[in-house]
Design a protein around this motif. Structure first.
Motif, PDB file in Angstrom:
ATOM      1  N   LYS A  16      19.289  -7.514  -5.445  1.00 27.81           N
ATOM      2  CA  LYS A  16      18.392  -6.409  -4.762  1.00 27.81           C
ATOM      3  C   LYS A  16      17.351  -6.370  -4.956  1.00 27.81           C
ATOM      4  O   LYS A  16      16.881  -6.598  -5.539  1.00 27.81           O
ATOM      5  N   PHE A  17      16.582  -5.655  -3.866  1.00 26.93           N
ATOM      6  CA  PHE A  17      14.947  -5.650  -3.971  1.00 26.93           C
ATOM      7  C   PHE A  17      14.434  -5.165  -4.807  1.00 26.93           C
ATOM      8  O   PHE A  17      14.936  -3.653  -4.006  1.00 26.93           O
ATOM      9  N   GLU A  18      14.447  -5.140  -5.889  1.00 25.47           N
ATOM     10  CA  GLU A  18      13.958  -3.782  -6.548  1.00 25.47           C
ATOM     11  C   GLU A  18      12.206  -4.521  -7.195  1.00 25.47           C
ATOM     12  O   GLU A  18      11.988  -3.859  -8.004  1.00 25.47           O
ATOM     13  N   VAL A  19      11.710  -3.282  -6.354  1.00 24.14           N
ATOM     14  CA  VAL A  19      10.182  -4.061  -5.841  1.00 24.14           C
ATOM     15  C   VAL A  19       9.551  -2.998  -6.347  1.00 24.14           C
ATOM     16  O   VAL A  19      10.179  -1.837  -7.115  1.00 24.14           O
ATOM     17  N   SER A  20       8.447  -3.162  -6.407  1.00 23.42           N
ATOM     18  CA  SER A  20       7.298  -2.716  -8.143  1.00 23.42           C
ATOM     19  C   SER A  20       6.703  -1.343  -6.476  1.00 23.42           C
ATOM     20  O   SER A  20       6.846  -2.111  -5.502  1.00 23.42           O
ATOM     21  N   LYS A  21       6.489  -0.380  -6.440  1.00 24.72           N
ATOM     22  CA  LYS A  21       5.762   0.311  -5.942  1.00 24.72           C
ATOM     23  C   LYS A  21       4.636  -0.100  -5.059  1.00 24.72           C
ATOM     24  O   LYS A  21       4.052  -0.138  -4.292  1.00 24.72           O
ATOM     25  N   ILE A  22       3.807  -0.813  -5.898  1.00 23.96           N
ATOM     26  CA  ILE A  22       2.680  -1.754  -5.481  1.00 23.96           C
ATOM     27  C   ILE A  22       2.892  -3.311  -4.970  1.00 23.96           C
ATOM     28  O   ILE A  22       3.417  -3.839  -6.072  1.00 23.96           O
ATOM     29  N   ILE A 194      -5.441   4.940  -0.063  1.00 20.66           N
ATOM     30  CA  ILE A 194      -4.355   4.138  -0.923  1.00 20.66           C
ATOM     31  C   ILE A 194      -3.853   5.328  -1.436  1.00 20.66           C
ATOM     32  O   ILE A 194      -2.692   4.871  -1.566  1.00 20.66           O
ATOM     33  N   GLN A 195      -4.646   6.184  -2.604  1.00 23.07           N
ATOM     34  CA  GLN A 195      -3.526   7.771  -2.266  1.00 23.07           C
ATOM     35  C   GLN A 195      -2.679   7.925  -1.918  1.00 23.07           C
ATOM     36  O   GLN A 195      -1.447   8.799  -2.223  1.00 23.07           O
ATOM     37  N   PHE A 196      -3.033   8.509  -0.197  1.00 24.48           N
ATOM     38  CA  PHE A 196      -2.853   8.726   0.378  1.00 24.48           C
ATOM     39  C   PHE A 196      -1.475   7.762   0.713  1.00 24.48           C
ATOM     40  O   PHE A 196      -0.420   8.502   1.201  1.00 24.48           O
ATOM     41  N   SER A 197      -1.701   7.015   1.011  1.00 27.29           N
ATOM     42  CA  SER A 197      -0.263   5.981   1.219  1.00 27.29           C
ATOM     43  C   SER A 197       1.016   5.846   0.108  1.00 27.29           C
ATOM     44  O   SER A 197       1.664   5.668   0.061  1.00 27.29           O
ATOM     45  N   LEU A 198       0.444   5.682  -0.912  1.00 26.75           N
ATOM     46  CA  LEU A 198       1.433   5.571  -2.322  1.00 26.75           C
ATOM     47  C   LEU A 198       1.921   6.746  -2.519  1.00 26.75           C
ATOM     48  O   LEU A 198       2.966   6.957  -3.083  1.00 26.75           O
ATOM     49  N   GLU A 199       1.370   8.162  -2.365  1.00 26.85           N
ATOM     50  CA  GLU A 199       1.578   9.176  -3.060  1.00 26.85           C
ATOM     51  C   GLU A 199       2.795   9.622  -1.862  1.00 26.85           C
ATOM     52  O   GLU A 199       3.965  10.841  -2.296  1.00 26.85           O
ATOM     53  N   TRP A 200       3.565   9.008  -0.814  1.00 24.89           N
ATOM     54  CA  TRP A 200       4.286   9.299  -0.022  1.00 24.89           C
ATOM     55  C   TRP A 200       5.802   8.510  -0.413  1.00 24.89           C
ATOM     56  O   TRP A 200       5.597   7.868  -0.830  1.00 24.89           O
ATOM     57  N   ASP A 201       6.571   9.307  -1.319  1.00 22.71           N
ATOM     58  CA  ASP A 201       8.109   9.081  -1.388  1.00 22.71           C
ATOM     59  C   ASP A 201       8.888   8.348  -0.853  1.00 22.71           C
ATOM     60  O   ASP A 201      10.267   8.088  -0.734  1.00 22.71           O
ATOM     61  N   GLY A 202       8.481   8.329   0.788  1.00 22.55           N
ATOM     62  CA  GLY A 202       9.214   7.629   1.257  1.00 22.55           C
ATOM     63  C   GLY A 202       9.365   6.016   1.988  1.00 22.55           C
ATOM     64  O   GLY A 202      10.417   5.623   2.474  1.00 22.55           O
ATOM     65  N   THR A 203       8.927   5.217   1.013  1.00 24.61           N
ATOM     66  CA  THR A 203       8.990   3.944   0.526  1.00 24.61           C
ATOM     67  C   THR A 203       9.263   3.942  -0.016  1.00 24.61           C
ATOM     68  O   THR A 203       9.089   4.113  -1.608  1.00 24.61           O
TER      69      THR A 203
END
Length: 269
Positions: A16-22, A194-203
């Protein structure tokens, strides 16, 4: 700074691709954005692994990025063996111009061979290409969704973007005004972006170009701030929200605008 690791340092799941959020983007290792000091890639990568980033994105398009990343990871192999992270790379693009795109079978094979991988591991039975074709579209159910370039190739930063950046002069000028407005109100435009991008839960993850230890630590800290907000069910503070809204107003018609890259026309907008 809140530097709690994103994940535990342990072998990643290869099924599985269990990648970190960053996800650590290494385009800067090619020297396209800043001159890279000899110690910067090592310190950045080692700190990223220490703080739970478990995936690295590179490309032959990013100059010597693949070689630099490979050398650093090799030097860290005693503490962080290959099983502890994912590496994402690409084929097809090798330069800034359209003539540098090459998706031929010959160049694709050469690109794989440049990565020091036995070609049979890629194209043979049980190899990566066979598996990719098995996963292709999956009845249009996309399994992983990645976000990338929250800083728009260093446009949304406190300093001017590199000369080669494809953004028109008018847009550069407007972003400069946005960065100044953010600074006047106590914010860095890079953090807001960066926070604008990270705050979205869709990715599943966001690829952020990182070049040194400080940038790694800032990205982790900014993401942990978002987690803290969610735990408390709080949005960004009111001043921050106003600053973001005002920046969007300053951008006007340029908001959500996309440039062609590499460009085929000279922008007059």
């Amino acid at each position: 700074m809140d530097l709690r690791p994103l994940t535990k340092s342990q072998p990643v799941n290869q099924d599985k691709f269990e990648v970190s959020k960053i996800l650590f983007g290494t385009s800067s290792f090619g020297g396209a954005f800043d001159e890279i000091e000899n110690c910067s890639p090592f310190e950045a990568v080692s700190r990223a692994l220490e703080l739970g980033i478990n995936a690295f994105d590179t490309s032959p398009f990013y100059g010597d990025s693949e070689q630099i990343l490979g050398s650093v990871l090799s030097s860290l192999s005693d503490k962080y063996p290959r099983s502890h992270y994912y590496i994402l790379t690409k084929v097809g693009r090798y330069g800034l111009n359209k003539e540098d795109f090459d998706y031929s079978s010959k160049r694709t094979r050469e690109s794989v061979e440049e990565k020091f991988v036995d070609i049979d591991e890629v194209v043979g039975d049980g190899g990566v290409l066979i598996e990719l074709f098995k996963l292709k579209f999956k009845s249009f159910g996309v399994k992983y969704l990645m976000n990338a370039s929250p800083l728009s190739m260093a446009l949304l930063t406190e300093t001017a973007p590199p000369q080669w950046h494809p953004a028109p002069a008018k847009l550069r000028s407007i972003i400069s005004k946005c960065a100044s407005y953010a600074k006047e109100n106590g914010f860095k435009i890079s953090k807001l972006a960066i926070q604008f991008s990270l705050e979205w839960d869709g990715t599943d993850s966001t690829v952020i170009g990182l070049s040194n230890r400080k940038q790694v630590e800032e990205a982790i800290t900014w993401f942990n701030e978002i987690l803290a907000r969610k735990r408390c069910e709080k949005n960004a503070d009111k001043i921050e929200q106003i600053v973001v809204q005002e920046i969007q107003k300053i951008m006007g018609d340029w908001l959500n605008w996309c440039w062609e890259y590499p460009p085929t026309t000279i922008y007059q907008r």
